[in-house]
Design a protein around this motif. Structure first.
Motif, PDB file in Angstrom:
ATOM      1  N   PRO A   1       0.823  -1.219   0.000  1.00 23.73           N
ATOM      2  CA  PRO A   1       0.000   0.000   0.000  1.00 23.73           C
ATOM      3  C   PRO A   1       0.852   1.261   0.000  1.00 23.73           C
ATOM      4  N   LEU A   2       0.319   2.313  -0.599  1.00 25.50           N
ATOM      5  CA  LEU A   2       1.001   3.601  -0.597  1.00 25.50           C
ATOM      6  C   LEU A   2       1.053   4.169   0.821  1.00 25.50           C
ATOM      7  N   HIS A   3       2.144   4.813   1.142  1.00 26.35           N
ATOM      8  CA  HIS A   3       2.233   5.543   2.409  1.00 26.35           C
ATOM      9  C   HIS A   3       1.190   6.657   2.354  1.00 26.35           C
ATOM     10  N   GLU A   4       0.571   6.951   3.471  1.00 25.06           N
ATOM     11  CA  GLU A   4      -0.497   7.953   3.518  1.00 25.06           C
ATOM     12  C   GLU A   4      -0.051   9.304   2.971  1.00 25.06           C
ATOM     13  N   ALA A   5       1.159   9.733   3.297  1.00 21.98           N
ATOM     14  CA  ALA A   5       1.654  11.032   2.815  1.00 21.98           C
ATOM     15  C   ALA A   5       1.833  11.022   1.295  1.00 21.98           C
ATOM     16  N   VAL A   6       2.307   9.912   0.739  1.00 23.86           N
ATOM     17  CA  VAL A   6       2.466   9.806  -0.720  1.00 23.86           C
ATOM     18  C   VAL A   6       1.093   9.849  -1.384  1.00 23.86           C
ATOM     19  N   PHE A   7       0.147   9.091  -0.852  1.00 19.30           N
ATOM     20  CA  PHE A   7      -1.211   9.092  -1.386  1.00 19.30           C
ATOM     21  C   PHE A   7      -1.795  10.507  -1.364  1.00 19.30           C
ATOM     22  N   ASP A   8      -1.711  11.181  -0.232  1.00 18.43           N
ATOM     23  CA  ASP A   8      -2.261  12.533  -0.107  1.00 18.43           C
ATOM     24  C   ASP A   8      -1.620  13.494  -1.105  1.00 18.43           C
ATOM     25  N   HIS A   9      -0.311  13.389  -1.290  1.00 17.28           N
ATOM     26  CA  HIS A   9       0.417  14.257  -2.221  1.00 17.28           C
ATOM     27  C   HIS A   9      -0.045  14.019  -3.664  1.00 17.28           C
ATOM     28  N   VAL A  10      -0.118  12.754  -4.072  1.00 12.16           N
ATOM     29  CA  VAL A  10      -0.520  12.434  -5.445  1.00 12.16           C
ATOM     30  C   VAL A  10      -1.952  12.909  -5.694  1.00 12.16           C
ATOM     31  N   VAL A  11      -2.843  12.644  -4.768  1.00 15.34           N
ATOM     32  CA  VAL A  11      -4.243  13.050  -4.938  1.00 15.34           C
ATOM     33  C   VAL A  11      -4.353  14.574  -5.018  1.00 15.34           C
ATOM     34  N   ALA A  12      -3.600  15.293  -4.186  1.00 15.35           N
ATOM     35  CA  ALA A  12      -3.651  16.758  -4.208  1.00 15.35           C
ATOM     36  C   ALA A  12      -3.208  17.313  -5.558  1.00 15.35           C
ATOM     37  N   LEU A  13      -2.251  16.664  -6.201  1.00 14.74           N
ATOM     38  CA  LEU A  13      -1.741  17.128  -7.486  1.00 14.74           C
ATOM     39  C   LEU A  13      -2.592  16.660  -8.665  1.00 14.74           C
ATOM     40  N   ALA A  14      -3.362  15.591  -8.489  1.00 10.48           N
ATOM     41  CA  ALA A  14      -3.999  14.945  -9.623  1.00 10.48           C
ATOM     42  C   ALA A  14      -5.524  14.873  -9.569  1.00 10.48           C
ATOM     43  N   THR A  15      -6.135  15.590  -8.649  1.00  8.37           N
ATOM     44  CA  THR A  15      -7.589  15.586  -8.583  1.00  8.37           C
ATOM     45  C   THR A  15      -8.139  16.380  -9.764  1.00  8.37           C
ATOM     46  N   PRO A  16      -9.078  15.778 -10.504  1.00  6.52           N
ATOM     47  CA  PRO A  16      -9.632  16.509 -11.665  1.00  6.52           C
ATOM     48  C   PRO A  16     -10.300  17.811 -11.225  1.00  6.52           C
ATOM     49  N   SER A  17     -10.163  18.824 -12.062  1.00  6.38           N
ATOM     50  CA  SER A  17     -10.805  20.099 -11.726  1.00  6.38           C
ATOM     51  C   SER A  17     -12.310  19.948 -11.858  1.00  6.38           C
ATOM     52  N   ARG A  18     -13.034  20.737 -11.131  1.00  7.60           N
ATOM     53  CA  ARG A  18     -14.494  20.660 -11.127  1.00  7.60           C
ATOM     54  C   ARG A  18     -15.101  21.832 -11.909  1.00  7.60           C
ATOM     55  N   ASP A  19     -14.405  22.272 -12.974  1.00 11.40           N
ATOM     56  CA  ASP A  19     -14.878  23.412 -13.792  1.00 11.40           C
ATOM     57  C   ASP A  19     -16.158  23.057 -14.526  1.00 11.40           C
TER      58      ASP A  19
END
Length: 105
Positions: free
Chosen positions: A87-105
């Motif tokens: 499993p991904l480390h929680e900090a790595v997961f949080d970082h990737v999600v923060a950078l890669a969450t689709p915009s809600r435009d």
């Protein structure tokens, strides 16, 4: 017996919708371009035009991270569900999600 529509969610970890252009590689093959469409600490879903055999071991390469070993659990059309070997480390997961969450435009 419950079908997929009525069966309760049985995931090991919460997942997040993401939009990540990445690559996967299977042993003895070239890199394949894929899109990661959701991610959790324990796995991910990809979309690709390439065929990948369920049960295959793959290495996911997200830009900026080392290769992540995973097993393909299922495939439907152009979508595949995969489980990380570790499993991904929680900090790595949080970082990737923060950078890669689709915009809600």
């Amino acid at each position: 017996m419950q079908d997929a529509e009525t069966r309760p969610e049985t995931r090991a970890a919460a997942r997040s919708a993401v939009a990540i252009r990445a690559q996967v590689r299977m042993m003895g093959t070239d890199k394949l371009d894929i899109d990661v469409t959701d991610l959790s600490r324990t796995g991910f879903q990809i979309e690709t035009i390439h065929r990948i055999q369920p049960g295959a071991t793959i290495w996911l390469r997200i830009p900026g991270l080392a290769g992540l070993e995973a097993t393909v659990k299922w495939g439907r059309r152009h979508f595949y569900g995969c489980a990380f070997v570790r499993p991904l480390h929680e900090a790595v997961f949080d970082h990737v999600v923060a950078l890669a969450t689709p915009s809600r435009d």
